[in-house]
Design an enzyme around this catalytic site. Structure first.
Site, short mmCIF file in Angstrom:
data_model
loop_
_atom_site.label_atom_id
_atom_site.label_comp_id
_atom_site.label_asym_id
_atom_site.label_seq_id
_atom_site.Cartn_x
_atom_site.Cartn_y
_atom_site.Cartn_z
N GLU A 26 78.20 37.36 103.71
CA GLU A 26 76.84 36.91 103.41
C GLU A 26 75.85 37.81 104.17
OE1 GLU A 26 73.33 34.94 102.92
OE2 GLU A 26 74.19 34.94 104.92
N ASP A 45 68.01 38.93 95.20
CA ASP A 45 67.57 37.80 94.38
C ASP A 45 66.15 37.41 94.79
OD1 ASP A 45 70.05 37.90 93.29
OD2 ASP A 45 70.88 36.26 94.47
N LYS A 58 61.29 30.51 91.81
CA LYS A 58 60.68 29.17 91.83
C LYS A 58 60.18 28.84 93.23
CE LYS A 58 63.45 27.32 88.10
NZ LYS A 58 64.73 26.72 87.79
N ASP A 99 61.77 44.32 91.63
CA ASP A 99 60.97 44.36 90.39
C ASP A 99 60.04 43.15 90.35
OD1 ASP A 99 63.34 42.71 90.09
OD2 ASP A 99 62.51 42.26 88.11
C1 SAM Z 1 70.34 41.76 91.80
S1 SAM Z 1 71.79 42.37 92.51
C2 SAM Z 1 71.33 44.01 93.10
C3 SAM Z 1 72.53 44.88 93.37
C4 SAM Z 1 72.21 46.30 93.85
N1 SAM Z 1 71.51 46.29 95.13
C5 SAM Z 1 71.40 47.02 92.80
O1 SAM Z 1 70.20 47.22 93.01
O2 SAM Z 1 71.98 47.42 91.78
C6 SAM Z 1 71.88 41.45 94.02
C7 SAM Z 1 73.25 41.57 94.68
O3 SAM Z 1 73.20 40.93 95.94
C8 SAM Z 1 74.34 40.09 96.06
N2 SAM Z 1 73.92 38.98 96.93
C9 SAM Z 1 73.04 38.00 96.62
N3 SAM Z 1 72.88 37.19 97.66
C10 SAM Z 1 73.69 37.66 98.65
C11 SAM Z 1 73.97 37.25 99.96
N4 SAM Z 1 73.37 36.17 100.46
N5 SAM Z 1 74.84 37.95 100.69
C12 SAM Z 1 75.45 39.05 100.17
N6 SAM Z 1 75.22 39.51 98.93
C13 SAM Z 1 74.37 38.82 98.18
C14 SAM Z 1 74.67 39.64 94.66
O4 SAM Z 1 76.01 39.24 94.53
C15 SAM Z 1 74.35 40.90 93.88
O5 SAM Z 1 75.47 41.77 93.79
#
Ligand code: SAM
Length: 207
Positions: free
Chosen positions: A89, A112, A116, A148
């Protein structure tokens, strides 16, 4: 009951102890500037960086096993000993695991946005995160963020302007050290859909 450890993928970094801070030599035996890609997805960005900068070490941090495995496979195929992948994480990694003053650049690319209002508190960037980040970055180290999502960008800009640990600096990708900064998978997708990308770069003031 003791959990059964999962065998490491080739190129994966499995800490021996998840409950104490790592030492730099545990991550990479070779001493070199360390860069972290937080939420690395399928690893395209980390792979491209590791290829481009063989004299730096890269740690890709991702929580989804499938994406970790894919990144490990690609790193092994490309023979990139300067890239390791940690399945963990993101907030925990920064707050509790990474060694203090060890990271020269931390990349947070398209996390992410939790659009919301009731989910805003789940956003990774907040005062506590920036405090923890300033401790793991070397003095003068950089935090690079792309999204974005306009709302998340404003949120991050505000959090940084209130933080005593960082000051914003320009992101100049035409010249200097950020020229050739690779596009991520999500960035390519958003740009193809005609969305704009917001980016910021902040320098760690803490010593
Ligand atoms: C929207 S994707 C972007 C991936 C990459 N950075 C890109 O720009 O192509 C967000 C990534 O972060 C990971 N992720 C989301 N929350 C996370 C967390 N709390 N800890 C580790 N990874 C996380 C998701 O699994 C996903 O692979």
């Amino acid at each position: 009951m003791k959990p059964i450890p999962r065998p490491a993928e080739p190129g994966e970094f499995l800490p021996e102890n998840y409950f104490c801070r790592l030492s730099s030599s545990e991550l990479f035996t070779r001493e070199a500037p360390l860069e972290v890609d937080l939420g690395s997805g399928d690893g395209s960005f980390a792979l491209a960086m590791a290829r481009q900068f063989p004299n730096r070490n890269f740690l890709a941090v991702e929580r989804l096993l499938g994406r970790v495995r894919k990144t490990c496979k690609r790193a092994t195929r490309a023979q990139l000993p300067n890239l390791r992948v940690l399945r963990l994480e993101a907030r925990y990694t920064v707050e509790w695991l990474l060694p203090h003053a060890s990271v020269s650049r931390l990349h947070l690319l398209f996390p992410d946005p939790w659009p919301k209002a009731r989910h805003h508190r789940r956003r990774l960037i907040n005062a506590e995160f920036l405090g923890a980040l300033s401790k793991v970055l070397v003095p003068g180290g950089d935090f690079l963020f792309k999204t974005d999502h306009e709302g998340y960008f404003e949120w991050a800009t505000d959090a940084l302007s209130f933080s005593k640990h960082f000051h914003s600096i320009s992101w100049d990708d035409q010249s200097g050290e950020l020229s050739g900064y690779p596009q991520t998978d999500f960035e390519a997708q958003w740009l193809a859909e005609g969305r704009s990308v917001h980016q910021l770069r902040a320098r760690n003031l803490s010593h």
